[in-house]
Design an enzyme around this catalytic site. Structure first.
Site, PDB file in Angstrom:
ATOM      1  N   GLU A  47      10.015  14.955  16.619  1.00 33.26           N
ATOM      2  CA  GLU A  47      10.312  14.953  15.186  1.00 33.26           C
ATOM      3  C   GLU A  47       9.433  15.969  14.475  1.00 33.26           C
ATOM      4  O   GLU A  47       8.218  15.939  14.613  1.00 33.26           O
ATOM      5  CB  GLU A  47      10.044  13.568  14.614  1.00 33.26           C
ATOM      6  CG  GLU A  47      10.337  13.473  13.137  1.00 33.26           C
ATOM      7  CD  GLU A  47       9.995  12.118  12.597  1.00 33.26           C
ATOM      8  OE1 GLU A  47       8.864  11.671  12.777  1.00 33.26           O
ATOM      9  OE2 GLU A  47      10.895  11.495  12.003  1.00 33.26           O
ATOM     10  N   GLU A  80      10.148   0.647  10.204  1.00 31.89           N
ATOM     11  CA  GLU A  80      11.105   1.753   9.979  1.00 31.89           C
ATOM     12  C   GLU A  80      10.365   3.026  10.318  1.00 31.89           C
ATOM     13  O   GLU A  80       9.507   3.469   9.558  1.00 31.89           O
ATOM     14  CB  GLU A  80      11.534   1.759   8.516  1.00 31.89           C
ATOM     15  CG  GLU A  80      12.311   0.548   8.070  1.00 31.89           C
ATOM     16  CD  GLU A  80      13.743   0.596   8.532  1.00 31.89           C
ATOM     17  OE1 GLU A  80      14.504  -0.308   8.174  1.00 31.89           O
ATOM     18  OE2 GLU A  80      14.094   1.554   9.250  1.00 31.89           O
ATOM     19  N   CYS A  97      13.595  10.622   7.304  1.00 30.14           N
ATOM     20  CA  CYS A  97      13.561  10.072   8.664  1.00 30.14           C
ATOM     21  C   CYS A  97      14.922  10.129   9.328  1.00 30.14           C
ATOM     22  O   CYS A  97      15.015  10.164  10.549  1.00 30.14           O
ATOM     23  CB  CYS A  97      13.070   8.650   8.613  1.00 30.14           C
ATOM     24  SG  CYS A  97      14.124   7.692   7.566  1.00 30.14           S
ATOM     25  N   LYS A 119       0.840  -1.199   0.000  1.00 30.84           N
ATOM     26  CA  LYS A 119       0.000   0.000   0.000  1.00 30.84           C
ATOM     27  C   LYS A 119       0.872   1.245   0.000  1.00 30.84           C
ATOM     28  O   LYS A 119       1.625   1.490   0.947  1.00 30.84           O
ATOM     29  CB  LYS A 119      -0.908   0.031   1.246  1.00 30.84           C
ATOM     30  CG  LYS A 119      -1.929   1.157   1.170  1.00 30.84           C
ATOM     31  CD  LYS A 119      -2.565   1.494   2.475  1.00 30.84           C
ATOM     32  CE  LYS A 119      -1.751   2.496   3.215  1.00 30.84           C
ATOM     33  NZ  LYS A 119      -1.773   3.853   2.527  1.00 30.84           N
TER      34      LYS A 119
HETATM   35  N1  LIG Z   1      12.434   5.090   9.333  1.00 36.23           N
HETATM   36  C1  LIG Z   1      12.209   5.365   8.050  1.00 36.23           C
HETATM   37  O1  LIG Z   1      12.854   4.826   7.136  1.00 36.23           O
HETATM   38  C2  LIG Z   1      11.153   6.344   7.686  1.00 36.23           C
HETATM   39  C3  LIG Z   1      10.315   6.883   8.650  1.00 36.23           C
HETATM   40  N2  LIG Z   1       9.343   7.823   8.272  1.00 36.23           N
HETATM   41  C4  LIG Z   1       8.536   8.481   9.307  1.00 36.23           C
HETATM   42  O2  LIG Z   1       7.142   8.586   8.878  1.00 36.23           O
HETATM   43  C5  LIG Z   1       6.622   9.867   9.271  1.00 36.23           C
HETATM   44  C6  LIG Z   1       6.204  10.666   8.103  1.00 36.23           C
HETATM   45  O3  LIG Z   1       5.613   9.839   7.168  1.00 36.23           O
HETATM   46  P1  LIG Z   1       4.013   9.685   7.178  1.00 36.23           P
HETATM   47  O4  LIG Z   1       3.606   9.152   5.854  1.00 36.23           O
HETATM   48  O5  LIG Z   1       3.331  10.878   7.692  1.00 36.23           O
HETATM   49  O6  LIG Z   1       3.766   8.525   8.205  1.00 36.23           O
HETATM   50  P2  LIG Z   1       2.380   7.827   8.463  1.00 36.23           P
HETATM   51  O7  LIG Z   1       2.745   6.876   9.498  1.00 36.23           O
HETATM   52  O8  LIG Z   1       1.234   8.706   8.711  1.00 36.23           O
HETATM   53  O9  LIG Z   1       2.030   7.084   7.072  1.00 36.23           O
HETATM   54  C7  LIG Z   1       2.882   6.085   6.588  1.00 36.23           C
HETATM   55  C8  LIG Z   1       2.022   5.053   5.906  1.00 36.23           C
HETATM   56  O10 LIG Z   1       1.218   4.459   6.898  1.00 36.23           O
HETATM   57  C9  LIG Z   1      -0.136   4.439   6.481  1.00 36.23           C
HETATM   58  N3  LIG Z   1      -1.008   4.495   7.644  1.00 36.23           N
HETATM   59  C10 LIG Z   1      -1.447   5.594   8.291  1.00 36.23           C
HETATM   60  N4  LIG Z   1      -2.238   5.243   9.328  1.00 36.23           N
HETATM   61  C11 LIG Z   1      -2.283   3.890   9.334  1.00 36.23           C
HETATM   62  C12 LIG Z   1      -2.934   2.913  10.149  1.00 36.23           C
HETATM   63  N5  LIG Z   1      -3.710   3.273  11.180  1.00 36.23           N
HETATM   64  N6  LIG Z   1      -2.762   1.589   9.857  1.00 36.23           N
HETATM   65  C13 LIG Z   1      -1.988   1.211   8.807  1.00 36.23           C
HETATM   66  N7  LIG Z   1      -1.362   2.092   7.998  1.00 36.23           N
HETATM   67  C14 LIG Z   1      -1.506   3.408   8.263  1.00 36.23           C
HETATM   68  C15 LIG Z   1      -0.267   5.636   5.581  1.00 36.23           C
HETATM   69  O11 LIG Z   1      -1.360   5.472   4.707  1.00 36.23           O
HETATM   70  C16 LIG Z   1       1.069   5.605   4.853  1.00 36.23           C
HETATM   71  O12 LIG Z   1       0.986   4.705   3.750  1.00 36.23           O
HETATM   72  C17 LIG Z   1       7.717  10.545  10.017  1.00 36.23           C
HETATM   73  O13 LIG Z   1       7.651  10.240  11.388  1.00 36.23           O
HETATM   74  C18 LIG Z   1       8.968   9.919   9.433  1.00 36.23           C
HETATM   75  O14 LIG Z   1      10.114  10.011  10.230  1.00 36.23           O
HETATM   76  C19 LIG Z   1       9.127   8.192   6.971  1.00 36.23           C
HETATM   77  C20 LIG Z   1       9.950   7.643   6.003  1.00 36.23           C
HETATM   78  C21 LIG Z   1      11.016   6.713   6.281  1.00 36.23           C
HETATM   79  N1  BAL Z   2      16.343   8.328   3.321  1.00 32.90           N
HETATM   80  C1  BAL Z   2      15.518   7.183   3.239  1.00 32.90           C
HETATM   81  C2  BAL Z   2      14.827   6.906   4.552  1.00 32.90           C
HETATM   82  C3  BAL Z   2      13.636   7.841   4.622  1.00 32.90           C
HETATM   83  O1  BAL Z   2      12.599   7.444   4.117  1.00 32.90           O
HETATM   84  O2  BAL Z   2      13.713   8.934   5.106  1.00 32.90           O
END
Ligand SMILES: NC(=O)C1=CN([C@@H]2O[C@H](COP(=O)(O)OP(=O)(O)OC[C@H]3O[C@@H](n4cnc5c(N)ncnc54)[C@H](O)[C@@H]3O)[C@@H](O)[C@H]2O)C=CC1
Ligand code: BAL
Length: 502
Positions: free
Chosen positions: A403, A267, A301, A191
């Protein structure tokens, strides 16, 4: 609504056919309840198009397709053949690089020349890596026990895996998951994030073209709380891999536990420190740390959103950092992410814009922090936030602990190594860290003492697809990339062979 629509990107003189359906069994279909999601161009806040959103019933259909594909075809496919299909996919990605990058920029706002094309280069590199890895890394062990017994282990794929990815690197985060899971022999239901689904829907067409059988890869756009939750709780999904916020990661882990105890890789968020010691090469530290927070508009992230600077070089570092950032990190002449001069694009959505502005306002009005706006605010319908740093921040500040996920960094001062490592570890997250010093002992003491999944010594955010990636503490569970990207999608089976005669 049609299953396809024509979309034009005039900046690149492109018009292409965009899939809008759910991709199940190598074909696009409407959602069962015909619900749709609008997607917006973050640079202009205008609607690009709408696509179908998967319902619970659609999730079940896709999981069933993945299960049938796994049991009947994919589990009987050799690792060598899996690698060959991944090689085909890699060639198709190269052939579609510019268009996939353009779709990414249109839908996410990330700068086309400095970001989107670089994402596609990483995707090509990792696809080649997993194409070659498929028949090499999934080997087990032979364990001699006695004269009449031996054992061996097998690295078995989980079977049907669900994957949920965020919007900051839509196609890259998807590829970090898809390519490794396929190389390891799983089938997939993935998804994309609801605000950046277009690129993965277009990418899905390459799956069949590469020769993957129907049902091996299924793409389900949809709302997190509907489609995402349904995947996390589905009892015929053997493993779920998630990238996104820690809060959602916790929800997914809970659903995984209470449904069928499926395996989980998370992640999640980060608040990564970059520590600049008194003997650092400041020009190098400035180059790396400005990119480390302003690249991808800070929506990274592993962004080094906390800058910890030794008191003796604090003023000089701040002066160099501000000057360099003003020269290198800017919106460009036309507030258009397709413009070659754009290195800082808009943030992804109005919701994120308001959230980040909330932190900036809190820092200024509530905590009375001093700030430096690297760029100037702009009048635009788009979600442009100028790169900003807050200085003389304390560890207890809300902006130092939470964050922000935007082009905003906080700068803290320290006097010695012990204070630096204490400040760096004083956070709920532990995704990444960077340290700048010319002293090899100090650098390795830091690498030893920091509680983070990644440590960069004299660099920041220079990822390698062959190196494991993942977090400590609230930043997640498990690793991706490199051999970890295969291990995460296999489980060990131990076989005991008794050849004794009773
Ligand atoms: N550690 C890593 O590699 C990464 C971490 N992040 C973290 O994600 C956040 C920002 O990205 P966002 O998209 O806003 O995160 P988010 O957690 O809101 O969304 C990420 C995904 O989760 C899905 N999602 C949302 N609510 C859900 C639920 N209740 N059950 C299942 N799936 C659900 C969303 O539709 C989306 O596809 C930041 O905290 C960022 O640091 C983002 C990218 C990479
Ligand atoms: N730089 C790749 C990890 C992230 O999604 O932020």
């Amino acid at each position: 609504m049609s299953l396809f629509t024509d979309i034009s990107i005039p900046q690149l003189n492109i018009t292409y056919k965009q899939p809008l359906g759910l991709y199940i069994n190598n074909e696009f279909v409407a959602s069962s309840d015909h619900k749709q999601i609008e997607t917006v161009n973050p640079a202009t806040n205008t609607v690009i198009t709408s696509f179908y959103a998967a319902s619970d019933a659609d999730v079940n259909t896709a999981v069933t397709a993945a299960r049938q594909a796994y049991e009947q075809v994919w589990s009987k496919t050799s690792a060598e053949h899996r690698g060959r299909l991944l090689h085909n996919l890699g060639q198709l990605i190269v052939e579609n690089k510019e268009l996939l990058a353009a779709i990414e920029t249109l839908d996410s706002g990330k700068p086309y020349y400095t970001n989107a094309l670089a994402d596609l280069d990483q995707i090509s590199q990792l696809t080649t890596y997993y194409a070659g890895a498929a028949d090499k890394y999934n080997k087990g062990q032979m364990i001699p026990i006695s004269h009449e017994k031996y054992a061996y282990t097998v690295r078995s794929p989980y079977g049907v895996v669900a994957q949920i990815v965020p919007w900051n690197y839509p196609l890259a985060m998807a590829s970090w998951k898809i390519q490794g899971a396929l190389a390891a022999g799983n089938t997939i239901v993935i998804k994309p994030a609801e605000n950046t689904s277009l690129s993965l829907l277009y990418f899905a067409q390459l799956i069949e073209k590469a020769g993957f059988p129907p049902g091996v890869v299924n793409v389900l756009p949809g709302l997190g709380a509907v489609t995402g939750s349904s995947l996390a709780s589905h009892t015929d999904v053997d493993k779920i891999a998630f990238t996104g916020s820690t809060a959602v990661g916790q929800k997914i882990m809970a659903l995984a536990a209470t449904s069928n105890l499926k395996a989980v890789t998370l992640e999640c968020g980060g608040k990564s420190p970059a520590v600049i010691f008194d003997d650092a090469n400041l020009d190098e530290a400035v180059k790396w740390t400005t990119a480390g927070i302003f690249y991808n508009s800070g929506q990274n992230c592993t962004a080094n959103s906390r800058l910890l600077v030794h008191e003796s070089v604090y003023d000089e570092f701040l002066e160099k950092f501000t000057k360099y950032a003003q020269e290198e990190w800017k919106f460009g002449s036309s507030l258009d992410p397709f413009d070659e001069s754009c290195t800082v694009g808009p943030v992804i959505s109005k919701a994120q814009y308001d959230r980040i502005q909330g932190y900036i306002e809190h820092g200024k009005s509530q905590e009375k922090l001093s700030s430096k706006e690297i760029g100037s605010p702009v009048e635009s319908e788009g979600f442009f936030i100028p790169p900003t740093i807050f200085i003389d921040v304390t560890a207890e500040s809300k902006l130092a602990q939470e964050e922000i996920f935007g082009p905003v960094a906080v700068v803290l001062k320290f006097k010695d190594y012990d204070e630096a490592i204490a400040l760096a570890n004083n956070n709920a997250y532990g995704l990444a860290s960077a340290v700048f010093t010319e002293d090899i002992r100090k650098a390795n003491f830091f690498a030893r003492d920091i509680r983070a999944g990644t440590v960069w010594i004299n660099s920041s955010n220079d990822e390698e697809i062959s190196v494991p990636f993942g977090g400590f503490k609230m930043s997640g569970i498990g690793r991706e990339l490199g051999e970890s990207g295969l291990e995460a999608y296999t489980q060990t089976k131990a076989v005991h062979v008794n050849i004794s005669k009773l």
